[in-house]
Scaffold this motif. Structure first.
Motif, PDB file in Angstrom:
ATOM      1  N   ARG A  67      -1.091   7.316   7.709  1.00 29.94           N
ATOM      2  CA  ARG A  67       0.109   8.072   8.085  1.00 29.94           C
ATOM      3  C   ARG A  67       0.955   8.376   6.847  1.00 29.94           C
ATOM      4  NH1 ARG A  67       0.657   5.500  12.492  1.00 29.94           N
ATOM      5  NH2 ARG A  67       1.515   3.647  11.536  1.00 29.94           N
ATOM      6  N   GLU A  68       1.135   7.398   5.996  1.00 29.83           N
ATOM      7  CA  GLU A  68       1.913   7.565   4.767  1.00 29.83           C
ATOM      8  C   GLU A  68       1.241   8.577   3.837  1.00 29.83           C
ATOM      9  OE1 GLU A  68       5.015   6.969   2.081  1.00 29.83           O
ATOM     10  OE2 GLU A  68       4.867   6.052   4.057  1.00 29.83           O
TER      11      GLU A  68
ATOM     12  N   LEU B  82       0.827  -1.208   0.000  1.00 30.43           N
ATOM     13  CA  LEU B  82       0.000   0.000   0.000  1.00 30.43           C
ATOM     14  C   LEU B  82       0.862   1.261   0.000  1.00 30.43           C
ATOM     15  CD1 LEU B  82      -2.819  -1.084   2.474  1.00 30.43           C
ATOM     16  CD2 LEU B  82      -2.976  -0.872  -0.009  1.00 30.43           C
ATOM     17  N   ALA B  83       1.965   1.245   0.743  1.00 30.38           N
ATOM     18  CA  ALA B  83       2.868   2.405   0.757  1.00 30.38           C
ATOM     19  C   ALA B  83       3.443   2.641  -0.635  1.00 30.38           C
ATOM     20  CB  ALA B  83       3.982   2.194   1.780  1.00 30.38           C
TER      21      ALA B  83
ATOM     22  N   ASP C  10     -12.223   7.455  14.637  1.00 35.71           N
ATOM     23  CA  ASP C  10     -12.203   8.828  14.107  1.00 35.71           C
ATOM     24  C   ASP C  10     -11.068   9.061  13.121  1.00 35.71           C
ATOM     25  OD1 ASP C  10     -14.412   9.378  15.651  1.00 35.71           O
ATOM     26  OD2 ASP C  10     -13.299  10.428  17.213  1.00 35.71           O
ATOM     27  N   LEU C  11     -10.033   8.232  13.175  1.00 38.92           N
ATOM     28  CA  LEU C  11      -8.898   8.387  12.265  1.00 38.92           C
ATOM     29  C   LEU C  11      -9.164   7.728  10.915  1.00 38.92           C
ATOM     30  CD1 LEU C  11      -5.974   7.674  14.758  1.00 38.92           C
ATOM     31  CD2 LEU C  11      -6.847   9.894  13.991  1.00 38.92           C
TER      32      LEU C  11
ATOM     33  N   VAL D  47      -2.543  -1.689   9.587  1.00 41.62           N
ATOM     34  CA  VAL D  47      -2.198  -1.442   8.184  1.00 41.62           C
ATOM     35  C   VAL D  47      -2.893  -0.180   7.683  1.00 41.62           C
ATOM     36  CG1 VAL D  47      -2.484  -2.317   5.832  1.00 41.62           C
ATOM     37  CG2 VAL D  47      -1.612  -3.826   7.625  1.00 41.62           C
ATOM     38  N   LEU D  48      -4.178  -0.043   7.999  1.00 36.77           N
ATOM     39  CA  LEU D  48      -4.906   1.154   7.566  1.00 36.77           C
ATOM     40  C   LEU D  48      -4.337   2.423   8.198  1.00 36.77           C
ATOM     41  CD1 LEU D  48      -8.565  -0.192   7.561  1.00 36.77           C
ATOM     42  CD2 LEU D  48      -7.252   0.609   5.574  1.00 36.77           C
TER      43      LEU D  48
END
Length: 91
Positions: free
Chosen positions: A55-56, A20-21, A84-85, A49-50
């Motif tokens: 973050r990325e 994903l990154a 919430d994130l 992972v999400l």
């Protein structure tokens, strides 16, 4: 769109996070959406992972949302205090 696999447990999490990154780095859009519709077998590692993907994306100046999050994963996110994130993608 970033697509999560059908199985995302502790064993698959590191490879999935790397995939994903990499996809985020090559994606030219300013808004990243992770599609969780394929998730069938998962544990709290899917949340990790999400969150790593979020973050990325934010580090790259992109917004981040999650589409089609299974009910059980939303419940886990609430229990762990990270709901919430992981903003749902607009329909």
């Amino acid at each position: 769109m970033l697509v999560l696999p059908a199985q995302l447990t502790h064993d698959e999490a590191p490879a999935c996070a790397r995939m994903l990154a990499q996809a985020l780095r090559t994606q030219g859009q300013s808004h990243a959406v992770a599609d969780a519709s394929a998730l069938q077998q998962f544990d709290s590692s899917a949340l990790a992972v999400l969150l790593d993907c979020r973050r990325e994306a934010l580090a790259q100046g992109k917004s981040f949302a999650v589409a089609n999050m299974p009910k059980r994963l939303r419940e886990l996110a609430t229990v762990y205090g990270v709901a919430d994130l992981l903003v749902p993608a607009a329909a």
